[in-house]
Design a protein around this motif. Sequence first.
Motif, PDB file in Angstrom:
ATOM      1  N   ILE A  28       0.522   2.980  -9.584  1.00 11.53           N
ATOM      2  CA  ILE A  28       0.745   1.640 -10.118  1.00 11.53           C
ATOM      3  C   ILE A  28      -0.189   0.506  -9.814  1.00 11.53           C
ATOM      4  O   ILE A  28       0.035  -0.666 -10.031  1.00 11.53           O
ATOM      5  CB  ILE A  28       2.272   1.183  -9.564  1.00 11.53           C
ATOM      6  CG1 ILE A  28       2.157   0.794  -8.208  1.00 11.53           C
ATOM      7  CG2 ILE A  28       3.106   1.934 -10.473  1.00 11.53           C
ATOM      8  CD1 ILE A  28       3.581   0.268  -7.958  1.00 11.53           C
ATOM      9  N   ASN A  29      -1.320   0.929  -9.122  1.00 10.96           N
ATOM     10  CA  ASN A  29      -2.375   0.053  -8.731  1.00 10.96           C
ATOM     11  C   ASN A  29      -3.412  -0.008  -9.707  1.00 10.96           C
ATOM     12  O   ASN A  29      -3.765   1.064 -10.182  1.00 10.96           O
ATOM     13  CB  ASN A  29      -2.792   0.532  -7.332  1.00 10.96           C
ATOM     14  CG  ASN A  29      -1.759   0.081  -6.231  1.00 10.96           C
ATOM     15  OD1 ASN A  29      -1.077  -0.786  -6.361  1.00 10.96           O
ATOM     16  ND2 ASN A  29      -1.958   1.081  -5.510  1.00 10.96           N
ATOM     17  N   THR A  30      -4.020  -1.176  -9.747  1.00 14.58           N
ATOM     18  CA  THR A  30      -5.592  -1.251 -10.231  1.00 14.58           C
ATOM     19  C   THR A  30      -6.306  -1.033  -9.021  1.00 14.58           C
ATOM     20  O   THR A  30      -6.270  -1.815  -8.153  1.00 14.58           O
ATOM     21  CB  THR A  30      -5.739  -2.759 -11.108  1.00 14.58           C
ATOM     22  OG1 THR A  30      -4.926  -2.776 -12.259  1.00 14.58           O
ATOM     23  CG2 THR A  30      -7.126  -2.911 -11.120  1.00 14.58           C
ATOM     24  N   MET A  31      -7.399  -0.248  -9.443  1.00 16.04           N
ATOM     25  CA  MET A  31      -8.336  -0.016  -8.310  1.00 16.04           C
ATOM     26  C   MET A  31      -9.630  -0.300  -8.728  1.00 16.04           C
ATOM     27  O   MET A  31      -9.914  -0.645  -9.976  1.00 16.04           O
ATOM     28  CB  MET A  31      -8.481   1.552  -8.009  1.00 16.04           C
ATOM     29  CG  MET A  31      -6.966   2.095  -7.553  1.00 16.04           C
ATOM     30  SD  MET A  31      -6.407   1.680  -6.066  1.00 16.04           S
ATOM     31  CE  MET A  31      -7.749   2.099  -4.919  1.00 16.04           C
TER      32      MET A  31
ATOM     33  N   CYS B 135     -13.932  -0.470  -1.651  1.00 17.57           N
ATOM     34  CA  CYS B 135     -12.882   0.007  -2.709  1.00 17.57           C
ATOM     35  C   CYS B 135     -11.878  -1.167  -2.559  1.00 17.57           C
ATOM     36  O   CYS B 135     -11.655  -1.711  -1.262  1.00 17.57           O
ATOM     37  CB  CYS B 135     -12.384   1.359  -2.018  1.00 17.57           C
ATOM     38  SG  CYS B 135     -11.046   1.854  -2.898  1.00 17.57           S
ATOM     39  N   ALA B 136     -11.122  -1.361  -3.467  1.00 20.30           N
ATOM     40  CA  ALA B 136     -10.133  -2.459  -3.508  1.00 20.30           C
ATOM     41  C   ALA B 136      -9.126  -2.111  -4.281  1.00 20.30           C
ATOM     42  O   ALA B 136      -9.235  -1.325  -5.210  1.00 20.30           O
ATOM     43  CB  ALA B 136     -10.808  -3.637  -3.877  1.00 20.30           C
TER      44      ALA B 136
ATOM     45  N   SER C 176      -5.596 -11.015  -7.897  1.00 19.58           N
ATOM     46  CA  SER C 176      -6.506 -10.735  -6.864  1.00 19.58           C
ATOM     47  C   SER C 176      -6.231  -9.563  -6.061  1.00 19.58           C
ATOM     48  O   SER C 176      -5.111  -8.965  -6.105  1.00 19.58           O
ATOM     49  CB  SER C 176      -6.947 -11.894  -5.938  1.00 19.58           C
ATOM     50  OG  SER C 176      -5.686 -12.127  -5.342  1.00 19.58           O
ATOM     51  N   PHE C 177      -7.450  -8.851  -5.567  1.00 15.02           N
ATOM     52  CA  PHE C 177      -7.435  -7.603  -4.820  1.00 15.02           C
ATOM     53  C   PHE C 177      -7.184  -8.082  -3.256  1.00 15.02           C
ATOM     54  O   PHE C 177      -7.801  -8.837  -2.753  1.00 15.02           O
ATOM     55  CB  PHE C 177      -8.665  -7.057  -4.896  1.00 15.02           C
ATOM     56  CG  PHE C 177      -8.765  -6.212  -6.195  1.00 15.02           C
ATOM     57  CD1 PHE C 177      -9.618  -6.987  -7.304  1.00 15.02           C
ATOM     58  CD2 PHE C 177      -8.285  -5.074  -6.556  1.00 15.02           C
ATOM     59  CE1 PHE C 177      -9.768  -6.380  -8.488  1.00 15.02           C
ATOM     60  CE2 PHE C 177      -8.647  -4.467  -7.729  1.00 15.02           C
ATOM     61  CZ  PHE C 177      -9.252  -5.030  -8.695  1.00 15.02           C
ATOM     62  N   ARG C 178      -6.358  -7.573  -2.868  1.00 12.09           N
ATOM     63  CA  ARG C 178      -5.810  -8.057  -1.445  1.00 12.09           C
ATOM     64  C   ARG C 178      -5.868  -6.728  -0.406  1.00 12.09           C
ATOM     65  O   ARG C 178      -5.848  -7.067   0.692  1.00 12.09           O
ATOM     66  CB  ARG C 178      -4.339  -8.611  -1.368  1.00 12.09           C
ATOM     67  CG  ARG C 178      -3.474  -7.590  -1.915  1.00 12.09           C
ATOM     68  CD  ARG C 178      -1.845  -8.456  -1.605  1.00 12.09           C
ATOM     69  NE  ARG C 178      -0.870  -7.665  -2.466  1.00 12.09           N
ATOM     70  CZ  ARG C 178       0.374  -7.501  -1.838  1.00 12.09           C
ATOM     71  NH1 ARG C 178       0.448  -8.201  -0.734  1.00 12.09           N
ATOM     72  NH2 ARG C 178       1.296  -6.923  -2.609  1.00 12.09           N
ATOM     73  N   TYR C 179      -6.218  -5.637  -0.927  1.00 11.54           N
ATOM     74  CA  TYR C 179      -6.561  -4.558   0.095  1.00 11.54           C
ATOM     75  C   TYR C 179      -7.797  -3.787  -0.251  1.00 11.54           C
ATOM     76  O   TYR C 179      -8.325  -3.856  -1.120  1.00 11.54           O
ATOM     77  CB  TYR C 179      -5.325  -3.454  -0.244  1.00 11.54           C
ATOM     78  CG  TYR C 179      -3.973  -3.893  -0.090  1.00 11.54           C
ATOM     79  CD1 TYR C 179      -3.457  -3.785  -1.244  1.00 11.54           C
ATOM     80  CD2 TYR C 179      -3.443  -4.075   1.017  1.00 11.54           C
ATOM     81  CE1 TYR C 179      -1.849  -4.343  -1.178  1.00 11.54           C
ATOM     82  CE2 TYR C 179      -2.131  -4.315   0.976  1.00 11.54           C
ATOM     83  CZ  TYR C 179      -1.393  -4.511  -0.234  1.00 11.54           C
ATOM     84  OH  TYR C 179      -0.086  -4.908   0.130  1.00 11.54           O
ATOM     85  N   TRP C 180      -8.356  -3.890   0.930  1.00 13.48           N
ATOM     86  CA  TRP C 180      -9.960  -3.464   1.070  1.00 13.48           C
ATOM     87  C   TRP C 180      -9.961  -2.535   1.906  1.00 13.48           C
ATOM     88  O   TRP C 180      -9.448  -2.264   2.754  1.00 13.48           O
ATOM     89  CB  TRP C 180     -10.667  -4.803   1.278  1.00 13.48           C
ATOM     90  CG  TRP C 180     -10.837  -5.772   0.353  1.00 13.48           C
ATOM     91  CD1 TRP C 180      -9.818  -6.694   0.457  1.00 13.48           C
ATOM     92  CD2 TRP C 180     -11.660  -5.943  -0.727  1.00 13.48           C
ATOM     93  NE1 TRP C 180     -10.047  -7.749  -0.656  1.00 13.48           N
ATOM     94  CE2 TRP C 180     -11.230  -7.307  -1.542  1.00 13.48           C
ATOM     95  CE3 TRP C 180     -12.625  -5.542  -1.159  1.00 13.48           C
ATOM     96  CZ2 TRP C 180     -11.831  -7.838  -2.462  1.00 13.48           C
ATOM     97  CZ3 TRP C 180     -13.409  -5.864  -2.108  1.00 13.48           C
ATOM     98  CH2 TRP C 180     -12.886  -6.956  -3.068  1.00 13.48           C
TER      99      TRP C 180
END
Length: 117
Positions: free
Chosen positions: A30-33, A94-95, A103-107
Amino acid sequence: VQLVESGGGMVQAGGSLRVSCVASGTIFSINTMAWYRQAPGKQRVLVARITSGDDTNYADSVKGRFTISRDNAKNTVYLQMNSLKPEDTAVYYCAARRDYESSFRYWGQGTQVTVSS
């Protein structure tokens, strides 16, 4: 959520390289990568993005040369890089974010890609 990149290295101009990112601690499907990159002395910029529905978009500088893909069964996103140029040299990150987030919060920690001329 943990993102771990691999596959960086050194390659000559015109060559190819594939970087991978394995995600854990999240429902990957379910994530956008995305892949970002940061060259020395420059800001981090978006390279490519793929949604949970496999919609993709690319930076103009890599269109036709790079391909982003994902394997939900392996919780992995890939960036296939062909026809590499010296200006592609950067740390690639990678995010991840949920599709509905802005916004991307995992990196990830980043992987170095160096293209020699």
